[in-house]
Design an enzyme around this catalytic site. Sequence first.
Site, PDB file in Angstrom:
ATOM      1  N   ARG A 104      -7.332 -15.734   9.294  1.00 29.86           N
ATOM      2  CA  ARG A 104      -5.481 -15.537   9.108  1.00 29.86           C
ATOM      3  C   ARG A 104      -5.117 -14.768   6.943  1.00 29.86           C
ATOM      4  O   ARG A 104      -5.556 -14.868   6.114  1.00 29.86           O
ATOM      5  CB  ARG A 104      -4.785 -17.062   8.078  1.00 29.86           C
ATOM      6  CG  ARG A 104      -5.038 -17.787   9.206  1.00 29.86           C
ATOM      7  CD  ARG A 104      -4.336 -19.551   8.730  1.00 29.86           C
ATOM      8  NE  ARG A 104      -4.742 -19.828   7.838  1.00 29.86           N
ATOM      9  CZ  ARG A 104      -4.000 -20.889   7.030  1.00 29.86           C
ATOM     10  NH1 ARG A 104      -3.306 -21.971   7.996  1.00 29.86           N
ATOM     11  NH2 ARG A 104      -3.862 -21.522   5.777  1.00 29.86           N
ATOM     12  N   THR A 108       0.783 -14.504   4.881  1.00 28.35           N
ATOM     13  CA  THR A 108       1.383 -14.442   5.937  1.00 28.35           C
ATOM     14  C   THR A 108       0.846 -15.845   6.023  1.00 28.35           C
ATOM     15  O   THR A 108       1.981 -16.169   6.932  1.00 28.35           O
ATOM     16  CB  THR A 108       1.805 -13.001   6.935  1.00 28.35           C
ATOM     17  OG1 THR A 108       0.126 -13.031   7.858  1.00 28.35           O
ATOM     18  CG2 THR A 108       2.246 -12.004   5.953  1.00 28.35           C
ATOM     19  N   ASP A 200     -11.481 -25.491   3.471  1.00 30.11           N
ATOM     20  CA  ASP A 200     -11.855 -24.201   4.868  1.00 30.11           C
ATOM     21  C   ASP A 200     -13.213 -24.189   5.166  1.00 30.11           C
ATOM     22  O   ASP A 200     -14.379 -24.109   5.203  1.00 30.11           O
ATOM     23  CB  ASP A 200     -11.324 -22.955   3.350  1.00 30.11           C
ATOM     24  CG  ASP A 200     -11.821 -21.460   4.589  1.00 30.11           C
ATOM     25  OD1 ASP A 200     -12.451 -21.547   5.427  1.00 30.11           O
ATOM     26  OD2 ASP A 200     -11.053 -20.736   4.300  1.00 30.11           O
ATOM     27  N   ASP A 203     -15.527 -21.036   5.375  1.00 33.02           N
ATOM     28  CA  ASP A 203     -16.366 -21.453   3.811  1.00 33.02           C
ATOM     29  C   ASP A 203     -17.443 -22.483   3.643  1.00 33.02           C
ATOM     30  O   ASP A 203     -18.195 -22.736   3.493  1.00 33.02           O
ATOM     31  CB  ASP A 203     -15.250 -21.742   2.584  1.00 33.02           C
ATOM     32  CG  ASP A 203     -14.684 -19.933   2.684  1.00 33.02           C
ATOM     33  OD1 ASP A 203     -15.714 -19.131   3.032  1.00 33.02           O
ATOM     34  OD2 ASP A 203     -13.004 -19.936   2.442  1.00 33.02           O
TER      35      ASP A 203
END
Length: 209
Positions: A104, A108, A200, A203
């Site tokens: 991603r 944006t 996330d 991560d």
Amino acid sequence: MNKVIITEHPLIQHKLTLMRMKDTGSKDFRELLTEITMLMGYEVTKDLPLTDIEIDTPVGKTNSKILAGKKLAIVPILRAGIGMVDGFVSLIPAAKVGHIGLYRDPETCKPVEYYCKLPQDIGEREVFLVDPMLATGGSATAAIELLREKGAKNIRLINLVAAPEGIEEVHSKYPDVDIYVASVDEKLDDHKYIVPGLGDAGDRLFGTK
Ligand code: PRP
Ligand code: URA
């Protein structure tokens, strides 16, 4: 119209809670994701066709059921989807594995493709597209589009946590793709992260933050 199948088994929900906790480290996070994937695999593979074969048990002959040999492909969306491959492959060792690389864009929040390698006969395979997170749905719909371009016809999407917005996005663009998910969370935040979510996933899996 696609179905959303929520896998509510208590073991899945318990393990998902452990994954959500912010102090859960990468080792436990990885192991829990593999365990949940295997448990979700039970639901996802529930309708695989069976066929009868005659076998000899130590006691006598019988007709017994085996998988009818439907061709399958597991396709993780990189990176975080990699965390769901081992669980599925241990359940279905004959499945082929394709990879779709998407990230991603931080500005944006739109997916950017950087890799795609699929089994050559993807068009003949039932595809299990796996990614722990379905947030805006941008990555999932981009991956489905790629799969369709390469000829895949039957696709199931398997996520751990989804936002209603992501489900709606897949639903509106690909009404024939069923979604399997362990939890539909509340919403997306201003950065398009799932709330409460688990942060996330990439991560946390790979310890990159
Ligand atoms: C995460 C996640 C999904 C995507 C979901 O990947 O694993 O692929 O975001 O968001 P969306 O539904 O809004 O597209 P990310 O882009 O962070 O890449 P990574 O797995 O490499 O960390
Ligand atoms: N990607 C993630 O890893 N987590 C989110 O909550 C949203 C996108």
